[in-house]
Design a protein around this motif. Structure first.
Motif, mmCIF file in Angstrom:
data_model
loop_
_atom_site.group_PDB
_atom_site.id
_atom_site.type_symbol
_atom_site.label_atom_id
_atom_site.label_comp_id
_atom_site.label_asym_id
_atom_site.label_seq_id
_atom_site.Cartn_x
_atom_site.Cartn_y
_atom_site.Cartn_z
ATOM 1 N N SER A 71 0.835 -1.214 0.000
ATOM 2 C CA SER A 71 0.000 0.000 0.000
ATOM 3 C C SER A 71 0.861 1.251 0.000
ATOM 4 O O SER A 71 0.523 2.259 -0.640
ATOM 5 N N GLN A 72 1.980 1.211 0.702
ATOM 6 C CA GLN A 72 2.884 2.356 0.720
ATOM 7 C C GLN A 72 3.539 2.561 -0.645
ATOM 8 O O GLN A 72 3.745 3.700 -1.075
ATOM 9 N N LYS A 73 3.859 1.473 -1.334
ATOM 10 C CA LYS A 73 4.425 1.586 -2.681
ATOM 11 C C LYS A 73 3.410 2.223 -3.629
ATOM 12 O O LYS A 73 3.781 3.037 -4.500
ATOM 13 N N GLU A 74 2.155 1.848 -3.466
ATOM 14 C CA GLU A 74 1.118 2.455 -4.308
ATOM 15 C C GLU A 74 1.006 3.953 -4.010
ATOM 16 O O GLU A 74 0.926 4.778 -4.923
ATOM 17 N N ARG A 75 0.995 4.286 -2.733
ATOM 18 C CA ARG A 75 0.898 5.701 -2.343
ATOM 19 C C ARG A 75 2.127 6.485 -2.830
ATOM 20 O O ARG A 75 2.029 7.678 -3.170
ATOM 21 N N ALA A 114 -11.886 9.577 7.692
ATOM 22 C CA ALA A 114 -13.079 9.743 6.851
ATOM 23 C C ALA A 114 -12.652 9.904 5.398
ATOM 24 O O ALA A 114 -11.641 10.538 5.090
ATOM 25 N N ASN A 115 -13.416 9.302 4.485
ATOM 26 C CA ASN A 115 -13.121 9.347 3.047
ATOM 27 C C ASN A 115 -11.761 8.734 2.723
ATOM 28 O O ASN A 115 -10.915 9.349 2.081
ATOM 29 N N SER A 116 -11.573 7.511 3.211
ATOM 30 C CA SER A 116 -10.329 6.776 2.957
ATOM 31 C C SER A 116 -10.612 5.496 2.187
ATOM 32 O O SER A 116 -11.726 4.958 2.217
ATOM 33 N N GLU A 117 -9.588 5.032 1.478
ATOM 34 C CA GLU A 117 -9.660 3.708 0.869
ATOM 35 C C GLU A 117 -9.031 2.727 1.846
ATOM 36 O O GLU A 117 -7.970 3.000 2.423
ATOM 37 N N ILE A 118 -9.683 1.576 2.033
ATOM 38 C CA ILE A 118 -9.263 0.610 3.041
ATOM 39 C C ILE A 118 -8.645 -0.611 2.363
ATOM 40 O O ILE A 118 -9.255 -1.203 1.470
ATOM 41 N N HIS A 119 -7.442 -0.964 2.807
ATOM 42 C CA HIS A 119 -6.745 -2.138 2.285
ATOM 43 C C HIS A 119 -6.501 -3.148 3.398
ATOM 44 O O HIS A 119 -6.180 -2.765 4.530
ATOM 45 N N LEU A 120 -6.636 -4.408 3.071
ATOM 46 C CA LEU A 120 -6.202 -5.499 3.945
ATOM 47 C C LEU A 120 -4.928 -6.080 3.336
ATOM 48 O O LEU A 120 -4.952 -6.615 2.228
ATOM 49 N N ASN A 165 -8.256 -4.645 -1.722
ATOM 50 C CA ASN A 165 -8.901 -3.337 -1.654
ATOM 51 C C ASN A 165 -10.366 -3.537 -1.285
ATOM 52 O O ASN A 165 -11.145 -4.086 -2.060
ATOM 53 N N LEU A 166 -10.746 -3.094 -0.091
ATOM 54 C CA LEU A 166 -12.132 -3.225 0.355
ATOM 55 C C LEU A 166 -13.002 -2.086 -0.159
ATOM 56 O O LEU A 166 -14.225 -2.123 -0.004
ATOM 57 N N GLY A 167 -12.392 -1.070 -0.750
ATOM 58 C CA GLY A 167 -13.153 0.027 -1.323
ATOM 59 C C GLY A 167 -12.985 1.317 -0.553
ATOM 60 O O GLY A 167 -12.261 1.404 0.442
ATOM 61 N N SER A 168 -13.677 2.341 -1.036
ATOM 62 C CA SER A 168 -13.622 3.668 -0.427
ATOM 63 C C SER A 168 -14.802 3.843 0.519
ATOM 64 O O SER A 168 -15.941 3.482 0.188
ATOM 65 N N PHE A 169 -14.535 4.401 1.696
ATOM 66 C CA PHE A 169 -15.567 4.566 2.715
ATOM 67 C C PHE A 169 -15.564 5.995 3.242
ATOM 68 O O PHE A 169 -14.508 6.546 3.551
ATOM 69 N N SER A 170 -16.755 6.584 3.341
ATOM 70 C CA SER A 170 -16.873 7.890 3.993
ATOM 71 C C SER A 170 -16.680 7.742 5.491
ATOM 72 O O SER A 170 -16.243 8.670 6.173
ATOM 73 N N GLU A 171 -16.977 6.552 6.012
ATOM 74 C CA GLU A 171 -16.754 6.215 7.417
ATOM 75 C C GLU A 171 -16.318 4.763 7.491
ATOM 76 O O GLU A 171 -16.872 3.901 6.800
ATOM 77 N N LEU A 172 -15.317 4.470 8.297
ATOM 78 C CA LEU A 172 -14.783 3.113 8.369
ATOM 79 C C LEU A 172 -15.871 2.119 8.745
ATOM 80 O O LEU A 172 -16.710 2.408 9.607
ATOM 81 N N PRO A 173 -15.884 0.934 8.110
ATOM 82 C CA PRO A 173 -16.844 -0.096 8.517
ATOM 83 C C PRO A 173 -16.499 -0.605 9.912
ATOM 84 O O PRO A 173 -15.338 -0.594 10.312
ATOM 85 N N LEU A 212 -1.941 -10.352 9.019
ATOM 86 C CA LEU A 212 -3.052 -9.525 8.546
ATOM 87 C C LEU A 212 -2.909 -8.109 9.097
ATOM 88 O O LEU A 212 -2.730 -7.919 10.304
ATOM 89 N N LYS A 213 -2.963 -7.133 8.192
ATOM 90 C CA LYS A 213 -2.876 -5.732 8.605
ATOM 91 C C LYS A 213 -3.924 -4.933 7.839
ATOM 92 O O LYS A 213 -4.056 -5.075 6.623
ATOM 93 N N LEU A 214 -4.674 -4.094 8.562
ATOM 94 C CA LEU A 214 -5.662 -3.217 7.944
ATOM 95 C C LEU A 214 -5.099 -1.802 7.903
ATOM 96 O O LEU A 214 -4.651 -1.272 8.924
#
Length: 459
Positions: free
Chosen positions: A127-131, A212-218, A308-316, A333-335
């Motif tokens: 995820s850091q490489k992508e960023r 808020a308004n983040s993309e969540i990766h596992l 990639n779990l997707g983009s969330f306005s609020e974390l699930p 496992l890291k979120l």
């Protein structure tokens, strides 16, 4: 069976025959769970930064399809087709195509004045490489000389780890590094930012506000799976069936029950190392799939994957996790969350990249060209796949083509105004031309010798 060339909706799926190993290495480095040797990119799991980096300006989605709600961050609904209503009134069967658009697509060719070296880049997670694609550009140690190096903290601070806890549907807490699934009906919940003695409710609220308004990766790494033996699987299924208290004939007859399970496992080739790890949120379900060896060219040993779990306005609050098979699972496992919303540093960086694109860009039959004016030394990079067959001229002087970000063409530039021309020559084309010409000459000589011999015999 897997051919999507004739799909009615365009995709960014690529084919190995049209790409090269560098693009494959890039996708594996970023742990794209959709990577296959024959199709390195596919939909890059709808990861927002990867879509932006590859210049994807439009996303098409069909309603009532799997993961149709999982649209990358910062893509907004732009147009829709006419909605076709199901004749039986079932809204789940309605049809409509929706087009989403973004203003954050990277230019095809652009300038970056800060670089990463391979030594530092290897310290980053997927995820850091992508960023990091928006922060700077990766080049070789030699090419990075005399150029400003990007501080890794600038990247790692933009990918925020979220505390998690995994609980079984039986109510007990488990570890992903020692997960033994013995019941086919058992499910698991990944609790997101659960409160504890070390993480208060106040801390949780502050984290949710920040993300808020983040993309969540596992990030799933070091995956190991060991299936139960055939005898162990038969014994477990017999036990689970007994506790289920069902009343069918097969369940009452233990011999018939054993035969049913034995027959199933023989047909499936049990035990085998294939499995699926499914992760479900309100956006849909994503899977890490370990195929059987019978999948031939689609087979690979899966050890890592960033989901990639997707983009969330609020974390699930939780994520449902379901391993497909009984057996022993062991993985880390890291979120993590990547803030990509309005006014984020990411959006500002992309806007800067767009301002530094190659101007007067023109595509030729053998390459491309353009102009650029820069105030600092740096790298002109791109999302055009690298090959040793590329050549480049800067102000009509031949320069060295660089492999940037592991897989794409670029060139080092000094401050000033430059005219840049990239050209591609098919490898072996000149050698093939000369060899073909030599072959024709030898053929002509052979024909002349043969004709001379026939005339000589006739005399």
């Amino acid at each position: 069976m897997y051919n999507t060339l004739n799909a009615s909706v365009h995709s960014i799926t690529s084919y190995y025959s049209l790409q090269n190993k560098y693009l494959g290495n890039f996708m594996r480095s970023l742990q794209n769970i959709q990577y296959e040797a024959t199709r390195p990119t596919q939909q890059v799991d709808d990861r927002s930064i990867l879509n932006n980096f590859l210049g994807v300006q439009y996303i098409f989605s069909k309603i009532n399809r799997d993961n149709s709600q999982k649209v990358p961050a910062n893509y907004f609904l732009d147009r829709t087709s006419r909605k076709i209503t199901d004749v039986n009134g079932q809204s789940s069967h309605d049809q409509q195509t929706r087009r989403y658009r973004t203003n954050l697509a990277f230019p095809l060719v652009y300038f970056q004045n800060q670089v990463f070296t391979p030594q530092h880049y290897r310290q980053l997670t997927a995820s850091q490489k992508e960023r990091a694609l928006a922060e700077g550009v990766l080049v070789s140690q030699k090419a990075s000389q005399n150029l400003p190096k990007k501080n890794l903290k600038d990247v790692t601070s933009q990918v925020i780890e979220v505390p998690i806890k995994i609980v079984s549907s039986r109510g007990n807490r488990i570890s992903s590094q020692d997960l033994i699934k013995e019941d086919t009906n058992e499910r698991y919940q990944i609790l997101v930012a659960p409160t504890s003695k070390d993480f208060s409710a106040k801390d949780r609220q502050e984290l949710l506000k920040k993300l808020a308004n983040s993309e969540i990766h596992l990030e799933v790494t070091n995956i190991k799976y060991h299936p139960f033996s055939l005898q162990e699987q038969l014994a477990l299924e017999k036990r689970n069936n007994y506790y289920a208290q069902t009343n069918g004939f097969m369940d009452q007859n233990l011999l018939a029950l054993r035969y049913k399970y034995f027959h199933y496992h023989i047909l499936q080739g049990s035990p085998d190392p294939s499995y699926t790890l499914a992760f479900e949120t309100r956006n849909g379900t994503e899977e890490i799939v370990q195929r059987k060896q019978s999948s031939t060219s689609f087979y690979q040993v899966i050890k890592n994957g960033t989901v990639n779990l997707g983009s969330f306005s609020e974390l699930p609050s939780s994520i449902t996790f379901t391993p497909s098979k009984l057996g022993h699972y062991d993985f880390k496992l890291k979120l993590v969350a990547l803030p990509l919303g309005e006014n984020s540093s990411y959006q500002k960086q992309v806007q800067a990249i767009q301002r530094h694109s190659l101007q007067n860009f023109k595509v030729t039959p053998t390459g491309f060209s353009g102009n650029i004016t820069i105030n600092h030394a740096g790298i002109l990079t791109s999302s055009i796949p690298y090959s040793p067959a590329w050549q480049v001229k800067v102000d009509n002087h031949k320069q060295t083509v660089l492999k940037t970000n592991q897989a794409f063409v670029g060139v080092k530039l000094k401050p000033g105004k430059h005219r840049v021309q990239f050209s591609y020559t098919i490898p072996g084309l000149k050698a093939g031309f000369y060899l073909s010409g030599l072959g024709l000459i030898l053929l002509a000589i052979s024909a002349l010798i043969s004709l001379f011999n026939r005339r000589r015999k006739s005399v």
